[in-house]
Design a protein around this motif. Structure first.
Motif, PDB file in Angstrom:
ATOM      1  N   GLY A 142       0.791  -1.222   0.000  1.00 48.26           N
ATOM      2  CA  GLY A 142       0.000   0.000   0.000  1.00 48.26           C
ATOM      3  C   GLY A 142       0.823   1.271   0.000  1.00 48.26           C
ATOM      4  N   LEU A 143       2.142   1.145  -0.124  1.00 46.69           N
ATOM      5  CA  LEU A 143       2.993   2.333  -0.164  1.00 46.69           C
ATOM      6  C   LEU A 143       2.658   3.151  -1.408  1.00 46.69           C
ATOM      7  CD1 LEU A 143       5.750   3.600   1.113  1.00 46.69           C
ATOM      8  CD2 LEU A 143       6.684   2.744  -1.030  1.00 46.69           C
TER       9      LEU A 143
ATOM     10  N   ALA B  88       2.581  15.165  -3.972  1.00 49.65           N
ATOM     11  CA  ALA B  88       2.533  14.896  -2.532  1.00 49.65           C
ATOM     12  C   ALA B  88       2.141  13.449  -2.249  1.00 49.65           C
ATOM     13  CB  ALA B  88       1.543  15.838  -1.864  1.00 49.65           C
ATOM     14  N   PHE B  89       1.898  12.653  -3.296  1.00 46.10           N
ATOM     15  CA  PHE B  89       1.526  11.234  -3.166  1.00 46.10           C
ATOM     16  C   PHE B  89       0.283  11.066  -2.290  1.00 46.10           C
ATOM     17  CE2 PHE B  89       6.080  11.529  -3.844  1.00 46.10           C
ATOM     18  CZ  PHE B  89       6.170  10.860  -5.061  1.00 46.10           C
TER      19      PHE B  89
ATOM     20  N   GLU C 121       4.136   1.080  -6.214  1.00 44.32           N
ATOM     21  CA  GLU C 121       4.913   0.937  -4.972  1.00 44.32           C
ATOM     22  C   GLU C 121       6.385   1.212  -5.227  1.00 44.32           C
ATOM     23  OE1 GLU C 121       3.891  -2.935  -3.506  1.00 44.32           O
ATOM     24  OE2 GLU C 121       2.009  -2.229  -2.663  1.00 44.32           O
ATOM     25  N   ASP C 122       6.691   1.803  -6.381  1.00 44.34           N
ATOM     26  CA  ASP C 122       8.073   2.141  -6.730  1.00 44.34           C
ATOM     27  C   ASP C 122       8.465   3.434  -6.012  1.00 44.34           C
ATOM     28  OD1 ASP C 122      10.534   2.572  -7.839  1.00 44.34           O
ATOM     29  OD2 ASP C 122       9.791   2.923  -9.872  1.00 44.34           O
ATOM     30  N   TRP C 123       9.270   3.313  -5.015  1.00 38.26           N
ATOM     31  CA  TRP C 123       9.681   4.470  -4.210  1.00 38.26           C
ATOM     32  C   TRP C 123      11.091   4.934  -4.552  1.00 38.26           C
ATOM     33  CZ3 TRP C 123      13.956   2.957  -1.533  1.00 38.26           C
ATOM     34  CH2 TRP C 123      14.088   1.585  -1.307  1.00 38.26           C
ATOM     35  N   HIS C 124      11.709   4.320  -5.529  1.00 36.11           N
ATOM     36  CA  HIS C 124      13.066   4.708  -5.923  1.00 36.11           C
ATOM     37  C   HIS C 124      13.002   5.989  -6.746  1.00 36.11           C
ATOM     38  CE1 HIS C 124      13.358   0.361  -5.189  1.00 36.11           C
ATOM     39  NE2 HIS C 124      14.533   0.684  -4.677  1.00 36.11           N
TER      40      HIS C 124
END
Length: 167
Positions: free
Chosen positions: A31-32, A79-80, A97-100
């Motif tokens: 859920g990120l 701001a996601f 969920e790609d936070w890179h």
């Protein structure tokens, strides 16, 4: 004092309990809210995402050659919050969920998600229009038939005439 010694003993036995990132593998929590992906084939150009974007990170404009609509999302401003995904009826916008997202400072203005929704001609009058996405047809009608499919290729004005006049 005793609880501190208990924690110290547990840590000595089990090892470090912190995440090894960036020196090792890490996990992504379910859920990120990460990078946003745009699917131009599902976009209907309603501009709701642009309207609800709290950070003003989304812009939809007509292309310079007037061949369609250009979607631009600035990842540095986003701001996601997820409002764009929530209000997108056809799910053309998805939070991954790609936070890179590490990048150099000089690349910050190029760190965008882009897409172009090309116009198609109306089958009756030939005016350019945003194509009706199959996802929208499914939401509106669930099941389609030949009469409904004919409306899909018409611009809003011709669709209204067809619906009211039946011709």
């Amino acid at each position: 004092m005793f609880s501190f010694l208990k924690i110290l003993a547990r840590n000595l036995i089990l090892g470090p309990s912190t995440d090894p990132f960036p020196h090792g593998e890490t996990f992504t929590p379910e859920g990120l809210r990460g990078k946003i992906r745009f699917d131009a084939s599902a976009c209907v150009g309603c501009r709701m995402c642009e309207h609800v974007c709290a950070a003003g990170a989304i812009r939809i404009e007509e292309t310079a050659d007037k061949s369609g609509l250009e979607f631009v999302l600035w990842h540095n401003s986003c701001a996601f919050c997820g409002l764009c995904e929530h209000y997108c009826q056809t799910k053309a916008i998805r939070l991954t969920e790609d936070w890179h997202m590490a990048h150099r400072q000089e690349e910050k203005y190029g760190y965008v998600e882009k897409g172009v929704v090309g116009y198609v001609p109306c089958s009756r009058c030939g005016d350019p229009m945003v194509p009706v996405a199959p996802q929208l047809m499914k939401i509106a009608y669930r099941e389609t038939n030949r009469d409904i499919e004919k409306l899909r290729d018409l611009c809003p004005d011709c669709r209204l005439k067809q619906s009211v006049g039946g011709r």
